[in-house]
Design a protein around this motif. Sequence first.
Motif, PDB file in Angstrom:
ATOM      1  N   ARG A   9       0.873  -1.210  -0.059  1.00  0.00           N
ATOM      2  CA  ARG A   9      -0.106  -0.090   0.018  1.00  0.00           C
ATOM      3  C   ARG A   9       1.025   1.305  -0.128  1.00  0.00           C
ATOM      4  N   GLY A  10       0.313   2.209  -0.551  1.00  0.00           N
ATOM      5  CA  GLY A  10       1.231   3.558  -0.348  1.00  0.00           C
ATOM      6  C   GLY A  10       1.928   3.830  -1.505  1.00  0.00           C
ATOM      7  N   THR A  11       2.534   5.210  -1.252  1.00  0.00           N
ATOM      8  CA  THR A  11       3.621   5.584  -2.376  1.00  0.00           C
ATOM      9  C   THR A  11       4.835   6.314  -1.427  1.00  0.00           C
ATOM     10  N   GLY A  12       6.012   6.301  -2.109  1.00  0.00           N
ATOM     11  CA  GLY A  12       6.967   7.076  -1.473  1.00  0.00           C
ATOM     12  C   GLY A  12       8.428   6.015  -1.256  1.00  0.00           C
ATOM     13  N   GLN A  13       9.106   6.265  -0.340  1.00  0.00           N
ATOM     14  CA  GLN A  13      10.222   5.513  -0.053  1.00  0.00           C
ATOM     15  C   GLN A  13       9.771   4.247   0.612  1.00  0.00           C
TER      16      GLN A  13
ATOM     17  N   LEU B 109      -0.761  -0.113   9.241  1.00  0.00           N
ATOM     18  CA  LEU B 109      -0.326  -0.151   7.877  1.00  0.00           C
ATOM     19  C   LEU B 109      -0.684   1.202   7.021  1.00  0.00           C
ATOM     20  N   ASP B 110      -1.971   1.646   7.335  1.00  0.00           N
ATOM     21  CA  ASP B 110      -2.379   2.555   6.745  1.00  0.00           C
ATOM     22  C   ASP B 110      -2.016   3.974   7.085  1.00  0.00           C
ATOM     23  N   LEU B 111      -1.319   4.081   8.333  1.00  0.00           N
ATOM     24  CA  LEU B 111      -0.680   5.084   8.979  1.00  0.00           C
ATOM     25  C   LEU B 111       0.337   5.233   8.401  1.00  0.00           C
ATOM     26  N   VAL B 112       1.213   4.351   8.309  1.00  0.00           N
ATOM     27  CA  VAL B 112       2.542   4.451   7.436  1.00  0.00           C
ATOM     28  C   VAL B 112       2.548   4.593   5.897  1.00  0.00           C
ATOM     29  N   ALA B 113       1.436   4.049   5.421  1.00  0.00           N
ATOM     30  CA  ALA B 113       1.278   4.100   3.901  1.00  0.00           C
ATOM     31  C   ALA B 113       0.932   5.643   3.523  1.00  0.00           C
TER      32      ALA B 113
ATOM     33  N   HIS C 114       4.929  -7.291  23.636  1.00  0.00           N
ATOM     34  CA  HIS C 114       5.750  -7.811  22.715  1.00  0.00           C
ATOM     35  C   HIS C 114       5.467  -7.559  21.497  1.00  0.00           C
ATOM     36  N   ILE C 115       4.082  -7.495  21.115  1.00  0.00           N
ATOM     37  CA  ILE C 115       3.623  -7.132  19.810  1.00  0.00           C
ATOM     38  C   ILE C 115       2.781  -5.935  20.104  1.00  0.00           C
ATOM     39  N   PRO C 116       3.465  -4.594  19.778  1.00  0.00           N
ATOM     40  CA  PRO C 116       3.241  -3.338  20.119  1.00  0.00           C
ATOM     41  C   PRO C 116       1.869  -2.729  19.429  1.00  0.00           C
ATOM     42  N   PHE C 117       1.936  -3.202  18.047  1.00  0.00           N
ATOM     43  CA  PHE C 117       1.066  -2.509  17.217  1.00  0.00           C
ATOM     44  C   PHE C 117      -0.309  -2.211  17.455  1.00  0.00           C
TER      45      PHE C 117
ATOM     46  N   VAL D  51       7.283   5.851  15.239  1.00  0.00           N
ATOM     47  CA  VAL D  51       8.647   5.469  15.629  1.00  0.00           C
ATOM     48  C   VAL D  51       9.288   5.095  14.126  1.00  0.00           C
ATOM     49  N   ILE D  52       8.318   4.586  13.392  1.00  0.00           N
ATOM     50  CA  ILE D  52       8.972   4.134  11.740  1.00  0.00           C
ATOM     51  C   ILE D  52       8.976   5.386  11.350  1.00  0.00           C
ATOM     52  N   ILE D  53       7.952   6.322  11.075  1.00  0.00           N
ATOM     53  CA  ILE D  53       8.064   7.348   9.978  1.00  0.00           C
ATOM     54  C   ILE D  53       9.132   8.460  10.246  1.00  0.00           C
ATOM     55  N   GLU D  54       9.408   8.595  11.751  1.00  0.00           N
ATOM     56  CA  GLU D  54      10.062   9.771  12.193  1.00  0.00           C
ATOM     57  C   GLU D  54      11.580   9.631  11.880  1.00  0.00           C
ATOM     58  N   GLU D  55      12.147  10.632  11.050  1.00  0.00           N
ATOM     59  CA  GLU D  55      13.677  10.261  10.910  1.00  0.00           C
ATOM     60  C   GLU D  55      14.308  10.452  12.218  1.00  0.00           C
ATOM     61  N   GLN D  56      15.486   9.309  12.302  1.00  0.00           N
ATOM     62  CA  GLN D  56      16.344   9.227  13.229  1.00  0.00           C
ATOM     63  C   GLN D  56      17.274  10.606  12.964  1.00  0.00           C
ATOM     64  N   ALA D  57      17.648  11.172  14.356  1.00  0.00           N
ATOM     65  CA  ALA D  57      18.348  12.405  14.440  1.00  0.00           C
ATOM     66  C   ALA D  57      19.792  11.941  14.511  1.00  0.00           C
TER      67      ALA D  57
END
Length: 268
Positions: free
Chosen positions: A13-17, A36-40, A249-252, A262-268
């Motif tokens: 799903r989605g577009t981009g990197q 899924l949709d949040l990251v997509a 353990h499964i946090p989603f 956590v996934i989307i934010e760029e690491q400083a």
Amino acid sequence: MAELVNLPPHERRGTGQPVVLVHGIGSRWQVFDPILDLVARRHDVLAVDLPGFGVRPSDPSVTPGPVGYAEWVAKFCAEQGIDRPHVVGNSMGGGIALEMGRRGTAGRVTAFSPVGFWGRPGARWAQAMVTTLRTTAKYGGPLTGPALAFGPTRAALAATCYGRPSQLSKEALQLDVDGLARATSFEDARRSFAGYDLTSGADLGHLTDIPVTVAWGTRDVLLTYRTQSRRARAALPTARHLDLPGCGHIPFNDDPALCARVIIEEQA
């Protein structure tokens, strides 16, 4: 009763990197449904069933476990036209993501409660716990469906993996049970844990050259938060280490918005 049999072996799903989502032992790509949709919204997201899990059949050419599956995911990504993606994994999938980062086949890694930071007692504990879950799924199946209709019973069954089990729907938990029961590569993957170690002295390879995030649910009782997150910080000092308050353990499903950030934010 919810079943996996009519579901696809991967979802895109989605577009981009590109972001590739890799599940843990006994699981399947649908474990990422809450995010899924949040990251997509920002990325081209590919969630996959590993060979011998979900609806994807075992592959005799693939050795189940973090190392063998890291090779398979890299090959699968190449077949999908994806080169060195951001690989996100949970549990065994976290180990797979870190392996891909170490080998240079991932351009960025996010590992949620990854295997490999356990020490011998922790590895044995995890093996015993997942074996208990697998046995319950395989042989308690006829009793599980009616039990899942009762909220407290559903919460008790899910408490091993989820920090907020009452938030999990009956349908989602039934898919968890079905996935565990059907996992043809479960035993081989579980055996691989005995020799898998990412603690002191491990060759970090390219992990020091790319952005790496390790996130741990503070209610993780399978790969215990207090000890294993500490080992991960010591073993990977250049990574970004995050706590996920109230998550298991499964946090989603516990906190979808936090996990997506956590996934989307760029690491400083």
